[in-house]
Design an enzyme around this catalytic site. Structure first.
Site, short mmCIF file in Angstrom:
data_model
loop_
_atom_site.label_atom_id
_atom_site.label_comp_id
_atom_site.label_asym_id
_atom_site.label_seq_id
_atom_site.Cartn_x
_atom_site.Cartn_y
_atom_site.Cartn_z
N GLU A 196 -20.92 -12.50 48.49
CA GLU A 196 -21.58 -13.64 47.81
C GLU A 196 -23.10 -13.65 47.99
OE1 GLU A 196 -18.00 -16.85 47.83
OE2 GLU A 196 -19.51 -17.11 49.34
N GLU A 390 -12.24 -13.18 45.46
CA GLU A 390 -11.67 -14.35 46.16
C GLU A 390 -11.22 -15.38 45.14
OE1 GLU A 390 -14.28 -16.23 49.03
OE2 GLU A 390 -15.07 -14.30 49.68
#
Ligand code: BG6
Length: 497
Positions: A196, A390
């Site tokens: 991320e 995810e």
């Protein structure tokens, strides 16, 4: 000419994901050094409301860091224990294999390889542990998707050099990457240098290891300078893998915030465009297109940020772009020019509330259609293969007396997201893998608690770290097993055990 698809390709990778700091534990074993995530403290007796109020929304502070540096294990630091994957990994992999898992995402803990980050030689015991783990994945027919850095850098690099504020950290990262690629590269199927990328903007300690109250008014400037150093480090990681293992894909990842205009007012549409550019596209544009996008000049001017680059940085970014893109997807939000719009929690950020969506126990808005929108948007923009790194539902679960865990809410969540992902495949999007987050229960990253559970495998540990640590199959375990066997088709029928 493209052909209409009718579902997931045969080689679609059904996966599960965890990260080292949230799962492993063993924080002072096997030669591991203290990491930045080992420094995040929780009072395990706090209720859900207290966690949200006192902890989740507060940035990591100078005092917390000082206390953690002094602590030798007397206080409770949840990430130091995780769900004890470090000791349970064999039985966990057996459960993954029983489910038919095809892809396993985890991260390498930098401070297990270089305990202080600036060590001259790596920790052989750490390398041996990862070799054993990745070999065991392959022996079970599971491909490896390995994150090089998922929020946990050796804390010594922060206290001694200022972490990502210093270009020295790029050099230490390069040494770390060269080592893990040399030592483990033959066992890694996909590399992901950074988890991320945009997290640094929203959770500075996690993303760029900055202590917010030490930065004061310079916080924005420091964040973007750190991010620049991470972009350079990312390009080096792509270069190193390509040089040493040509053909092994290296990707870029963001936490994707799917953003809709709150109304059809042009002002809201413009806001949505800007939110998307500043929170999402900036990061993938640099990693996939290889240059800072023009729209960021105006933004940097507005927030008074000036990026310091060194000669050669821009060439490096342009030359070493990523082979695929990955993202985490948990919720969507709305963009509005209305400052008084109702808010709710979301991954890493407070989100503007969408009145049409239901939310999880933690306030995250559930939006399976947003996943299809995101996949289409990302594929249209870059034309690169996509991986959902995810996705999943974090909520409380109950372990029944007969050792079962009934989680129809999680099955419903996964089913709806997988269905819209299938729609995206038929839309023509080249999505190649899907990884359920927190595949077995791990410590949640924001609230630092075990009670926010994502797993298909229940781990008997509570917020204070108490429990047997035993693993139990949830109903969703059997459901995903059937989903994988059916390659994501006929999901309604896959509930049977
Ligand atoms: C992502 C992170 O932002 O969201 C994970 O990559 C994290 O580390 C996940 O666990 C879910 O967030 P949380 O706070 O519910 O654990």
């Amino acid at each position: 000419m493209h052909k209409l698809r009718n579902g997931f390709p045969d080689d679609f990778l059904w996966g599960g994901a965890i990260s080292a700091s949230q799962a492993d534990g063993g924080w002072n074993e096997g030669g591991k050094g203290k990491s930045t995530q080992d420094c995040r403290w929780l009072d395990g007796t706090w209720t859900h409301e207290q966690i949200e109020e006192k902890h989740h929304n507060n940035p990591f502070s100078h005092d917390e860091l000082m206390a953690a540096l002094d602590d030798d294990g007397t206080e409770f630091y949840p990430f130091r224990r995780g769900c004890d994957f470090y000791h349970h990994w064999k039985e966990d992999l057996d459960l993954f294999a029983e489910m038919g898992l095809k892809l396993f995402r985890t991260s390498i803990c930098w401070s297990r390889i270089f305990p202080n980050g600036d060590d001259e030689t790596p920790n052989a015991e750490g390398i041996a542990w990862y070799r054993e783990l990745f070999t065991a994945c392959h022996e079970r027919g599971i491909k490896t998707f390995v994150t090089m850095l998922h929020y946990d850098i050796p804390v010594n690099l922060v206290t001694k050099y200022g972490g990502w504020k210093s270009r020295k950290t790029i050099d230490f990262f390069v040494r770390y990457v060269e080592t893990i690629v040399d030592e483990l590269g033959d066992l890694v199927d996909f590399w992901l240098p950074f988890n991320e990328f945009n997290a640094g903007r929203f959770a500075p300690w996690d993303g760029v290891c900055l202590v917010a109250d030490e930065e004061g008014e310079k916080l924005d400037q420091s964040i973007f300078q750190c991010l620049h150093h991470e972009f350079v480090a990312n390009a080096h990681a792509v270069r190193i893998v390509h040089e040493k293992f040509p053909g092994v894909p290296v990707g870029g990842m963001i936490a994707r915030f799917c953003t809709y205009p709150a109304t059809c007012k042009p002002e809201d549409s413009l806001q949505a465009l800007h939110d998307d550019q500043y929170a999402n596209w900036f990061y993938t544009d640099v990693m996939a297109r290889g240059a800072y996008p023009a729209y960021m000049c105006r933004y940097f001017d507005q927030v008074d940020v000036e990026i310091e680059m060194e000669p050669g940085d821009e060439e490096l970014l342009a030359e070493h772009t990523v082979d695929f893109l990955a993202f985490s997807y948990y919720f969507s939000q709305v963009a509005t020019a209305d400052q008084g719009w109702a808010k709710t929690s979301g991954n890493l950020v407070m989100a503007n509330k969408n009145p049409y969506l239901e939310s999880t126990e933690w306030g995250w808005q559930i939006d399976p259609i947003g996943l299809r929108v995101t996949l289409n948007q990302m594929y249209d923009r870059y034309g690169l293969p996509l991986y959902i790194a995810e996705n999943g539902l974090g909520t409380s679960d109950v372990l029944e007396e007969d050792d079962s865990v009934h989680d129809p809410y999680r099955i419903d969540y996964l089913k709806r997201h997988i269905e819209t992902m299938r729609d995206a495949v038929i839309d023509g999007v080249d999505v190649r893998g899907y990884m359920i987050w927190g595949f077995l229960d791990i410590v949640a990253c924001g609230p630092l608690s075990m009670s926010k559970r994502y797993g298909l495998i229940y781990v008997d540990l509570d917020n204070e770290g108490k429990g047997t640590g035993r693993r139990y199959r949830k109903d969703s375990f059997y459901w995903y097993k059937n989903c994988i066997a059916a390659n994501g088709e006929a999901l309604d029928d896959t509930l049977k055990q």
